[in-house]
Design an enzyme around this catalytic site. Structure first.
Site, PDB file in Angstrom:
ATOM      1  N   ARG A   1       0.828  -1.211   0.000  1.00  0.00           N
ATOM      2  CA  ARG A   1       0.000   0.000   0.000  1.00  0.00           C
ATOM      3  C   ARG A   1       0.860   1.258   0.000  1.00  0.00           C
ATOM      4  O   ARG A   1       0.991   1.931  -1.009  1.00  0.00           O
ATOM      5  CB  ARG A   1      -0.959  -0.022   1.207  1.00  0.00           C
ATOM      6  CG  ARG A   1      -2.135   0.956   1.083  1.00  0.00           C
ATOM      7  CD  ARG A   1      -1.814   2.377   1.466  1.00  0.00           C
ATOM      8  NE  ARG A   1      -1.368   2.558   2.838  1.00  0.00           N
ATOM      9  CZ  ARG A   1      -0.957   3.704   3.331  1.00  0.00           C
ATOM     10  NH1 ARG A   1      -0.896   4.790   2.559  1.00  0.00           N
ATOM     11  NH2 ARG A   1      -0.544   3.805   4.584  1.00  0.00           N
ATOM     12  N   ASP A   2       1.490   1.576   1.117  1.00  0.00           N
ATOM     13  CA  ASP A   2       2.250   2.814   1.230  1.00  0.00           C
ATOM     14  C   ASP A   2       3.445   2.814   0.292  1.00  0.00           C
ATOM     15  O   ASP A   2       3.890   3.874  -0.150  1.00  0.00           O
ATOM     16  CB  ASP A   2       2.714   3.002   2.684  1.00  0.00           C
ATOM     17  CG  ASP A   2       3.164   4.424   2.975  1.00  0.00           C
ATOM     18  OD1 ASP A   2       2.725   5.339   2.263  1.00  0.00           O
ATOM     19  OD2 ASP A   2       3.943   4.621   3.923  1.00  0.00           O
TER      20      ASP A   2
ATOM     21  N   HIS B 229       6.142   4.410  12.652  1.00  0.00           N
ATOM     22  CA  HIS B 229       6.142   4.419  11.187  1.00  0.00           C
ATOM     23  C   HIS B 229       7.100   5.536  10.748  1.00  0.00           C
ATOM     24  O   HIS B 229       6.686   6.653  10.472  1.00  0.00           O
ATOM     25  CB  HIS B 229       4.715   4.695  10.689  1.00  0.00           C
ATOM     26  CG  HIS B 229       4.550   4.635   9.200  1.00  0.00           C
ATOM     27  ND1 HIS B 229       3.751   3.700   8.583  1.00  0.00           N
ATOM     28  CD2 HIS B 229       5.055   5.400   8.205  1.00  0.00           C
ATOM     29  CE1 HIS B 229       3.763   3.896   7.282  1.00  0.00           C
ATOM     30  NE2 HIS B 229       4.559   4.928   7.022  1.00  0.00           N
TER      31      HIS B 229
ATOM     32  N   HIS C  29       9.966   7.199   8.361  1.00  0.00           N
ATOM     33  CA  HIS C  29      10.584   7.242   7.034  1.00  0.00           C
ATOM     34  C   HIS C  29      12.069   7.569   7.168  1.00  0.00           C
ATOM     35  O   HIS C  29      12.515   8.100   8.186  1.00  0.00           O
ATOM     36  CB  HIS C  29       9.867   8.251   6.146  1.00  0.00           C
ATOM     37  CG  HIS C  29       8.546   7.749   5.632  1.00  0.00           C
ATOM     38  ND1 HIS C  29       8.013   8.150   4.427  1.00  0.00           N
ATOM     39  CD2 HIS C  29       7.654   6.866   6.153  1.00  0.00           C
ATOM     40  CE1 HIS C  29       6.854   7.544   4.231  1.00  0.00           C
ATOM     41  NE2 HIS C  29       6.616   6.764   5.268  1.00  0.00           N
TER      42      HIS C  29
ATOM     43  N   CYS D  55       9.478   9.672  -0.766  1.00  0.00           N
ATOM     44  CA  CYS D  55       8.980  10.768   0.054  1.00  0.00           C
ATOM     45  C   CYS D  55       8.497  11.861  -0.899  1.00  0.00           C
ATOM     46  O   CYS D  55       9.317  12.502  -1.551  1.00  0.00           O
ATOM     47  CB  CYS D  55      10.069  11.307   0.978  1.00  0.00           C
ATOM     48  SG  CYS D  55       9.504  12.695   1.981  1.00  0.00           S
TER      49      CYS D  55
ATOM     50  N   ASN E   3       9.930   5.127   2.986  1.00  0.00           N
ATOM     51  CA  ASN E   3       9.782   4.098   4.016  1.00  0.00           C
ATOM     52  C   ASN E   3      11.112   3.427   4.374  1.00  0.00           C
ATOM     53  O   ASN E   3      11.933   3.139   3.499  1.00  0.00           O
ATOM     54  CB  ASN E   3       8.820   3.009   3.528  1.00  0.00           C
ATOM     55  CG  ASN E   3       7.394   3.493   3.455  1.00  0.00           C
ATOM     56  OD1 ASN E   3       6.800   3.850   4.457  1.00  0.00           O
ATOM     57  ND2 ASN E   3       6.840   3.514   2.248  1.00  0.00           N
TER      58      ASN E   3
END
Length: 299
Positions: A15-16, A208, A210, A241, A250
């Site tokens: 997803r991300d 979470h 980055h 990003c 990520n």
């Protein structure tokens, strides 16, 4: 506080990770292949899709087909992002195990991304929360920009704590704290967590982070010391990003797993299989592997 003995890795890449990939829409078969490989590695929490308008996120336009196409493995939680009631209804029809809603700790970020205030964004989630409760579907809450905002700069830890508390009070079983632009440092991460845990128990929190500025592993180490036992990551560092051109997004799951293994923290995830999966998806997407551990062990 001592390190947790066990950590659950929440895998974000389908997803991300994939939603931020530029270029043509990725084939459904690649997405389902990635999810199945991740489950085979031992990952038990995989965010598999996002039920949003394909007009805004073209890469997620086949969310229902992805959920229908995966061979599900027992004991694995397949979750999806559902920003509104229509998204939730589509996710429910696709038989997801968990849904997620997404708030921000920055007013400017909220306004520029979803055209409403933080308070208004949380109000929009109420119908989703009610429907999820009715159907006994757990809801995960995300708080973005917890360590910095591309528009406001530093974010007060107390502001993060307020949004996290609101999501927890609404019924989110777990709150994922996101350093969306990857600018945070370990000291900032600890300060933020200290503020949040005054309102939400650490057992209900996930990190979470980055890796835009190369600080993600250091920041994760800092919050592990404080008892955080859930980490969001993305195999091969998939996803960029969007607020820092050319920067990584990520943190790579392989890199996190290697660190956790070195700390003698159990995850149940097979590093060798995970590295192979990172190599496979990087080849499928014709992109460099964003995992340093993946690159080192590939040879």
């Amino acid at each position: 506080m001592a390190f947790p003995k066990q950590v659950r890795l929440a895998e974000m890449s389908p997803r991300d990770g994939l939603q931020n990939e530029a270029g043509p829409v990725i084939a459904t078969e690649i997405k389902t292949g990635l999810i199945e490989r991740l489950a085979d590695c031992g990952l038990t929490h995989i965010e598999s899709a996002s039920f949003v308008s394909p007009k805004w996120i073209p890469q997620m336009g086949d969310a229902a087909d992805v959920m229908a196409g995966i061979k599900r493995r027992s004991g694995v939680r397949y979750s999806a992002l559902t920003p509104n009631l229509k998204g939730f209804e589509n996710a429910l029809a696709a038989d997801v195990d968990e849904v997620a809603v997404f708030g921000a700790a920055s007013e400017s970020f909220s306004q520029k991304n979803i055209n409403c205030s933080i308070a208004e964004s949380l109000e929009r989630f109420l119908p989703v929360m009610e429907a999820a409760q009715k159907h006994n579907i757990p809801v995960r809450g995300y708080v973005s920009t917890v360590l910095g905002c591309p528009y406001e700069g530093d974010i007060a830890p107390e502001q993060v704590a307020r949004v996290a508390k609101d999501l927890a009070d609404m019924g989110c079983h777990e709150i994922s704290l996101g350093d969306t632009i990857g600018v945070g440092t370990p000291f900032q991460a600890k300060r933020m967590l200290e503020a949040v845990t005054k309102h939400v128990p650490v057992e209900r929190l996930a990190a979470h982070f980055h890796d835009t500025y190369g600080q993600a592993l250091a920041n994760l180490y800092a919050v592990l010391e404080e008892g955080v036992a859930v980490i969001d990551a993305s195999v091969a560092g998939l996803g960029g990003c969007p607020y820092a051109s050319g920067a990584s997004g990520n943190v790579a799951t392989e890199d996190v797993l290697y660190m956790l293994s070195g700390l003698d923290i159990r995850t149940g995830v097979d590093l060798k299989k995970l590295v192979a999966t990172g190599v496979w998806i990087s080849n499928q997407l014709n992109r460099p592997n964003g995992s340093k551990v993946g690159q080192a062990l590939k040879s």
